[in-house]
Design a protein around this motif. Structure first.
Motif: not given
Length: 448
Positions: A430, A352, A358, A381, A354, A427
């Protein structure tokens, strides 16, 4: 019939009750939570009185039951703000640049009306003035911004990133630097006259909120502290036809048997509408958390999106602050259950995107609370990446299932209950690729 009610047919009463329920669910459920946090001093979930900051120097566990779908990445601090007499001055310390923190400002409607923190204002120290709808004064020197709530009570939810268990003392030091004081205290001046004491109505249980006409007693009580927004003059006038005037006087017990039945039917209609919305919009990905949380202007009268946000994850962040891809069904659109085993695969370079961090957190159904398991692992995470086993191509595969996937895969195992569950990806801050849809969350794939 309640004293404020007008002559209304059974058919119209049912329609008004349905509309008022969709409109009012976030207010009533938020009131339930904040009553437990700031009013019910004898309750297990009590945090602190109004206008007093409460720090929780730990992450949430299955023992935390007041609030559905809590995150377990960021220790929380809580402020219930009573802004009727005067504003509050909120001081934040300088926070190291690598650490994410945020203050989410939530009004009684559950609109996110402002942010302070890493994304919104940076990690430098600062002071911010939080004022209610009726304050007319001038901000003193040294205030970075005046933040306005349109309701007389507000909730400020602080999140401070925790990197790992050894990091907790640093989080405690940051929390110790968060400060809240009334404006008069900040200025060293006498306090203004105290506002009238409030006889806070007892909230309903989550179960009773779904079916009891006394839901509207609580809604009418809460609306006393929410001045009518010009955009809602018509809808509030419609609610008043059933006696929901915002005067705190609605009494479901005074409804006639016919109107009681109509109101109960209207509540059932609201839940049926929500079910259709969830199945057609949320489960299919047409609508996401990004559509259910934000300012009044952003939600723009979409009361079903607001209700959906409150039901599925009350106090979610606005999309610029956090995105929450949700897993209620697998890739074949089947509800998640511990009788199956699932994988979530991130290809190389596809984790993800970010600016902060995340996570993937799992929740039991029907409670929507964290699942107690032998590993005490409620999430995986980005701060755990070094301990995760990489795929041969450099990607990462997570195993979401009830039984262990075996010693060689256990580092990547997110334990699930034996029955129904769902999972939420978070997220925080983001990147654009997540916001514009260039990056999409992978599907959960079942072995069956």
């Amino acid at each position: 019939m309640p004293a404020d009610a007008q002559e209304v047919s059974v058919t119209e009463a049912r329609a008004i009750a349905s509309e008022a329920y969709v409109y009012g669910f976030p207010l009533v459920d938020s009131y339930r939570i904040q009553y437990s946090y700031f009013v019910d001093t004898a309750g297990a979930e009590f945090k602190a009185p109004w206008n007093t900051l409460s720090n929780t120097a730990r992450v949430y566990t299955p023992d935390d039951k007041a609030i559905q779908t809590p995150n377990s990445d960021t220790p929380y601090s809580f402020l219930g703000a009573d802004l009727r007499a005067e504003p509050l001055v909120l001081t934040v310390p300088a926070v190291d640049k690598a650490r994410y923190y945020s203050l989410q400002f939530i009004d009684m409607y559950t609109f996110n009306f402002a942010y302070v923190g890493s994304r919104a204002t940076g990690n430098e120290a600062g002071r911010f003035l939080l004022a209610g709808p009726n304050w007319k004064g001038e901000a003193p020197e040294g205030i970075k911004a005046v933040i306005r709530s349109e309701t007389e009570f507000a909730f400020v939810l602080y999140r401070t990133q925790l990197f790992d268990a050894a990091d907790i003392d640093k989080v405690k030091a940051i929390q110790a630097g968060y400060k809240v004081e009334t404006l008069s205290t900040f200025l060293g001046q006498p306090a203004p006259p105290a506002p009238p004491s409030v006889n806070f109505i007892k909230p309903l249980t989550p179960e009773a909120e779904k079916t009891s006409p006394e839901f509207f007693n609580v809604l009418d009580f809460a609306l006393q502290f929410a001045p009518i927004n010009p955009a809602e003059t018509e809808i509030r006038a419609r609610f008043a036809k059933l006696g929901i005037t915002g005067n705190g006087t609605f009494d479901a017990k005074k409804l006639s048997p016919e109107l009681t039945q109509a109101v109960e039917a209207g509540m059932a209609d609201a839940w049926a509408t929500f079910k259709t919305y969830k199945e057609a919009e949320v489960d299919t990905g047409k609508q996401s958390s990004a559509d259910g949380f934000g300012t009044r202007q952003f939600l723009n009268g979409n009361y079903m999106a607001r209700m959906s946000g409150a039901v599925l994850g009350i106090y979610g962040n606005s999309k610029d602050e956090a995105l929450y891809p949700a897993y209620f069904v697998d890739a074949a659109m089947k509800p998640l259950t511990g009788t199956n085993s699932y994988t979530l695969h991130f290809g190389p370079g596809q984790l993800p995107p970010v600016n902060a961090f995340w996570s993937l957190t799992l929740y039991e159904l029907p409670s929507s609370l964290l699942y107690a398991n032998a590993l005490d692992r409620y999430l995986i995470n980005s701060s755990m990446l070094d301990s995760l086993k990489r795929d041969p191509d450099g990607g990462v595969t997570l195993y979401v299932q009830h039984e262990t996937p075996g010693p060689e895969k256990e580092a990547n195992w997110l334990p699930a209950p034996s029955g129904p569950f769902f999972a939420i990806m978070r997220l925080y801050w983001p990147e654009e690729a997540a916001l514009d849809g260039a990056w999409k969350a992978p599907a959960l794939t079942s072995d069956k």
